[in-house]
Design an enzyme around this catalytic site. Sequence first.
Site, short mmCIF file in Angstrom:
data_model
loop_
_atom_site.label_atom_id
_atom_site.label_comp_id
_atom_site.label_asym_id
_atom_site.label_seq_id
_atom_site.Cartn_x
_atom_site.Cartn_y
_atom_site.Cartn_z
CB SER A 1 -33.96 81.08 21.37
OG SER A 1 -32.77 80.32 21.25
CG LEU A 2 -33.12 80.25 15.19
CD1 LEU A 2 -32.09 80.57 14.12
CD2 LEU A 2 -34.39 79.71 14.56
CB SER B 1 -28.65 84.62 25.05
OG SER B 1 -28.51 85.54 23.98
CE LYS C 1 -24.11 85.91 24.45
NZ LYS C 1 -23.55 86.14 23.09
CG ASN D 1 -21.65 81.43 24.12
OD1 ASN D 1 -20.73 80.76 24.58
ND2 ASN D 1 -21.96 81.40 22.83
N GLY E 1 -19.31 94.80 21.20
CA GLY E 1 -20.29 94.17 22.07
C GLY E 1 -19.89 92.73 22.35
N GLY E 2 -20.87 91.91 22.75
CA GLY E 2 -20.55 90.53 23.10
C GLY E 2 -19.95 89.75 21.95
CB ALA E 3 -21.10 89.07 18.50
CE1 TYR F 1 -31.10 84.21 12.61
CE2 TYR F 1 -29.29 84.95 14.01
CZ TYR F 1 -30.58 84.47 13.86
OH TYR F 1 -31.35 84.26 14.98
#
Length: 298
Positions: A21-22, A68, A72, A93, A134-136, A236
Amino acid sequence: MERIDGHTGLFGIFATPIKHSLSPKMHNNAFAKLGLNDVYLAFEVGQDQLANAVQSMRTLHMRGANISMPNKQAIVPLLDKLSPAAQLTGTVNTVVNDHGVLTGHITDGTGFMQALRDEGLNILGAKMVLAGAGGAGTAIAIQAALDGVGEIAIFNRRSGAKWSQACKNVELINHHTKCQATLHALEDQSDFKQELASADIYCDTTSLGMKPHENESLVNDPAWFHKQMIVFDAVYAPRETKLLKVAKQAGVAHRLNGIGMIIEQGAEAFQLWTGKQMPVDYIRHLLFEDDQVAKNKN
């Protein structure tokens, strides 16, 4: 380490896997930049430990947390309140702890909309073609409709696991917003091509383009795009996916990857927790310096 003392506020993220994770780097550097006495940690938590993790937020007086996969949706019944977008999507989230009252938010959609605004792009009243539920994809569809996008054509494979969610998203949008949503099967390529021809923005929230599918895209023919539209890929890494390469061949000027959305959804969570604006440009430079250099050269 000098910032950590008996008054340090605790934030974190509950997910598995989580070591990639960032978010810790993003939030801890934002805290330090603004001189806030807070710290953000990553916790490896799956659905079987989620209830205990949520209770720990109250016990340890954690001020907030990100959520995450795979948590979620599983976290929703464990919370006290939901934001309007979280209630519609059934997805969370971000959790804010207000003296023991836990409120769930979903910032993926607001992050997407803000990422467009950062580029000077306005899609209010526009037609969106969106792939994935999906989630996004769900968060983007719901938030875009709430914010005033005029029409959304949602595509998903009829044989896919998210077809029922896509059906639900269309129903929610048409019932609760002024946006007109329609459902389409990705198997019907003729219909997909026709909808893209009249779209102001195409948004792909599928996993195609990221490892191990770097050489795959739902759109492979540049003729399916037109120069005046926006093409957004939620992936990304890599920075330029197969989809964005196809859009570039088509002469599409506004091509966006998921970096802006990742940063802006984090910035929205940061503001919900602290009441302060995340130093977005500073964080973008820290996390994606190479991308920023390339962007400036272009």
